[in-house]
Design a protein around this motif. Sequence first.
Motif, PDB file in Angstrom:
ATOM      1  N   PRO A   3     -57.894   6.668-112.880  1.00  0.00           N
ATOM      2  CA  PRO A   3     -58.180   6.177-114.230  1.00  0.00           C
ATOM      3  C   PRO A   3     -59.360   5.211-114.228  1.00  0.00           C
ATOM      4  O   PRO A   3     -59.712   4.658-113.180  1.00  0.00           O
ATOM      5  CB  PRO A   3     -56.891   5.462-114.633  1.00  0.00           C
ATOM      6  N   ASP A   4     -59.944   5.005-115.393  1.00  0.00           N
ATOM      7  CA  ASP A   4     -61.057   4.062-115.480  1.00  0.00           C
ATOM      8  C   ASP A   4     -60.527   2.622-115.477  1.00  0.00           C
ATOM      9  O   ASP A   4     -59.317   2.369-115.564  1.00  0.00           O
ATOM     10  CB  ASP A   4     -61.924   4.339-116.704  1.00  0.00           C
ATOM     11  N   ALA A   5     -61.447   1.678-115.373  1.00  0.00           N
ATOM     12  CA  ALA A   5     -61.091   0.265-115.242  1.00  0.00           C
ATOM     13  C   ALA A   5     -60.248  -0.237-116.416  1.00  0.00           C
ATOM     14  O   ALA A   5     -59.322  -1.030-116.228  1.00  0.00           O
ATOM     15  CB  ALA A   5     -62.359  -0.579-115.105  1.00  0.00           C
ATOM     16  N   LYS A   6     -60.555   0.218-117.621  1.00  0.00           N
ATOM     17  CA  LYS A   6     -59.806  -0.215-118.803  1.00  0.00           C
ATOM     18  C   LYS A   6     -58.349   0.246-118.725  1.00  0.00           C
ATOM     19  O   LYS A   6     -57.428  -0.515-119.042  1.00  0.00           O
ATOM     20  CB  LYS A   6     -60.483   0.332-120.064  1.00  0.00           C
ATOM     21  N   LYS A   7     -58.133   1.468-118.290  1.00  0.00           N
ATOM     22  CA  LYS A   7     -56.767   1.987-118.180  1.00  0.00           C
ATOM     23  C   LYS A   7     -56.007   1.300-117.048  1.00  0.00           C
ATOM     24  O   LYS A   7     -54.807   1.050-117.163  1.00  0.00           O
ATOM     25  CB  LYS A   7     -56.794   3.500-117.970  1.00  0.00           C
ATOM     26  N   ILE A   8     -56.708   0.980-115.968  1.00  0.00           N
ATOM     27  CA  ILE A   8     -56.063   0.260-114.861  1.00  0.00           C
ATOM     28  C   ILE A   8     -55.613  -1.114-115.335  1.00  0.00           C
ATOM     29  O   ILE A   8     -54.482  -1.535-115.080  1.00  0.00           O
ATOM     30  CB  ILE A   8     -57.002   0.167-113.642  1.00  0.00           C
ATOM     31  N   ARG A   9     -56.464  -1.786-116.064  1.00  0.00           N
ATOM     32  CA  ARG A   9     -56.092  -3.110-116.606  1.00  0.00           C
ATOM     33  C   ARG A   9     -54.920  -2.979-117.568  1.00  0.00           C
ATOM     34  O   ARG A   9     -54.007  -3.803-117.568  1.00  0.00           O
ATOM     35  CB  ARG A   9     -57.279  -3.769-117.287  1.00  0.00           C
ATOM     36  N   GLY A  10     -54.922  -1.927-118.368  1.00  0.00           N
ATOM     37  CA  GLY A  10     -53.820  -1.711-119.311  1.00  0.00           C
ATOM     38  C   GLY A  10     -52.496  -1.434-118.618  1.00  0.00           C
ATOM     39  O   GLY A  10     -51.444  -1.876-119.076  1.00  0.00           O
ATOM     40  N   ALA A  11     -52.537  -0.730-117.503  1.00  0.00           N
ATOM     41  CA  ALA A  11     -51.316  -0.378-116.774  1.00  0.00           C
ATOM     42  C   ALA A  11     -50.797  -1.524-115.922  1.00  0.00           C
ATOM     43  O   ALA A  11     -49.590  -1.687-115.750  1.00  0.00           O
ATOM     44  CB  ALA A  11     -51.567   0.839-115.892  1.00  0.00           C
ATOM     45  N   THR A  12     -51.711  -2.329-115.377  1.00  0.00           N
ATOM     46  CA  THR A  12     -51.300  -3.365-114.427  1.00  0.00           C
ATOM     47  C   THR A  12     -51.417  -4.786-114.981  1.00  0.00           C
ATOM     48  O   THR A  12     -50.716  -5.682-114.514  1.00  0.00           O
ATOM     49  CB  THR A  12     -52.154  -3.308-113.140  1.00  0.00           C
ATOM     50  N   GLY A  13     -52.347  -4.990-115.909  1.00  0.00           N
ATOM     51  CA  GLY A  13     -52.631  -6.336-116.391  1.00  0.00           C
ATOM     52  C   GLY A  13     -53.689  -7.038-115.557  1.00  0.00           C
ATOM     53  O   GLY A  13     -53.983  -8.207-115.787  1.00  0.00           O
ATOM     54  N   PHE A  14     -54.279  -6.314-114.600  1.00  0.00           N
ATOM     55  CA  PHE A  14     -55.265  -6.905-113.695  1.00  0.00           C
ATOM     56  C   PHE A  14     -56.539  -6.068-113.667  1.00  0.00           C
ATOM     57  O   PHE A  14     -56.511  -4.859-113.870  1.00  0.00           O
ATOM     58  CB  PHE A  14     -54.702  -6.988-112.272  1.00  0.00           C
ATOM     59  N   SER A  15     -57.646  -6.743-113.352  1.00  0.00           N
ATOM     60  CA  SER A  15     -58.938  -6.078-113.228  1.00  0.00           C
ATOM     61  C   SER A  15     -59.127  -5.545-111.810  1.00  0.00           C
ATOM     62  O   SER A  15     -58.619  -6.129-110.847  1.00  0.00           O
ATOM     63  CB  SER A  15     -60.077  -7.058-113.525  1.00  0.00           C
ATOM     64  N   ILE A  16     -59.901  -4.467-111.706  1.00  0.00           N
ATOM     65  CA  ILE A  16     -60.241  -3.907-110.397  1.00  0.00           C
ATOM     66  C   ILE A  16     -60.868  -5.017-109.550  1.00  0.00           C
ATOM     67  O   ILE A  16     -61.680  -5.788-110.038  1.00  0.00           O
ATOM     68  CB  ILE A  16     -61.209  -2.721-110.547  1.00  0.00           C
ATOM     69  N   GLY A  17     -60.471  -5.077-108.294  1.00  0.00           N
ATOM     70  CA  GLY A  17     -60.962  -6.112-107.391  1.00  0.00           C
ATOM     71  C   GLY A  17     -59.954  -7.231-107.223  1.00  0.00           C
ATOM     72  O   GLY A  17     -60.019  -7.998-106.278  1.00  0.00           O
ATOM     73  N   GLY A  18     -58.976  -7.293-108.136  1.00  0.00           N
ATOM     74  CA  GLY A  18     -57.941  -8.313-108.050  1.00  0.00           C
ATOM     75  C   GLY A  18     -56.543  -7.746-108.236  1.00  0.00           C
ATOM     76  O   GLY A  18     -55.582  -8.491-108.350  1.00  0.00           O
TER      77      GLY A  18
END
Length: 163
Positions: free
Chosen positions: A90-105
Motif C-alpha cells: 500500500p502507499d504511505a497514506k494507507k499505511i498511516r491509516g492502517a497503523t497510525g504511523f508514518s513509513i520510517g517509524g
Amino acid sequence: MTLLKNKSVLKVREALAEAGFDDTVIELEETARSAGDAAESIGVELGSIVKSLVFTVGDRFVLALVAGDRKCKEDGLARALNLEGEVSRPDAKKIRGATGFSIGGVPPVGHDHKLPVVIDVSLKRFDVLYAAAGHEKCVFPTTMADLKKMTGGIVSYNIAEPI
C-alpha cells in the motif's frame, strides 16, 4: 522537546507498558528511517534491525517483521498467515491509516488497528533486536521471544531471503 514525548512515540511507549514490557525507547542522534540508517546510528549489525513492512493480502492489511539484511518474499506472506488474495504494497497514506504511523517509524506495536503479524525466523540470529518506535529517530531494543509475545506474530521460514 525530546522526541520521547512525541505523540507517535508515546503510543509505542504506552503499548509496550500495556503489554508488560519495560519502556526502553531510545532517541537517536541520527535517523533510523531505513534499516541501514538504524544499524549505523546504533552501531549494530544490519540484520539485528527489525523492518516493519506493511502489505495487503487481498483487502487485509498485514505486518511483516523482517531482518534488516533480508528482503521480504511477498509470495510467502499469504501462506504464512493462512490468508488468500493478491499481495501488494500500500502507499504511505494507507499505511498511516492502517497503523497510525508514518513509513520510517512504523513499530511492531501500538497500531490503530490490529494487524496479523508474521515474523522472519532469521531474526533469531541476534540476542538483541532493534525496532522502530514511532519516529524515524526512535527505536527500542527487544528480543525475538519478546517480539513474538508482544505482537502475537507467527514465526516463518518462508517470508524473507538474503538481500
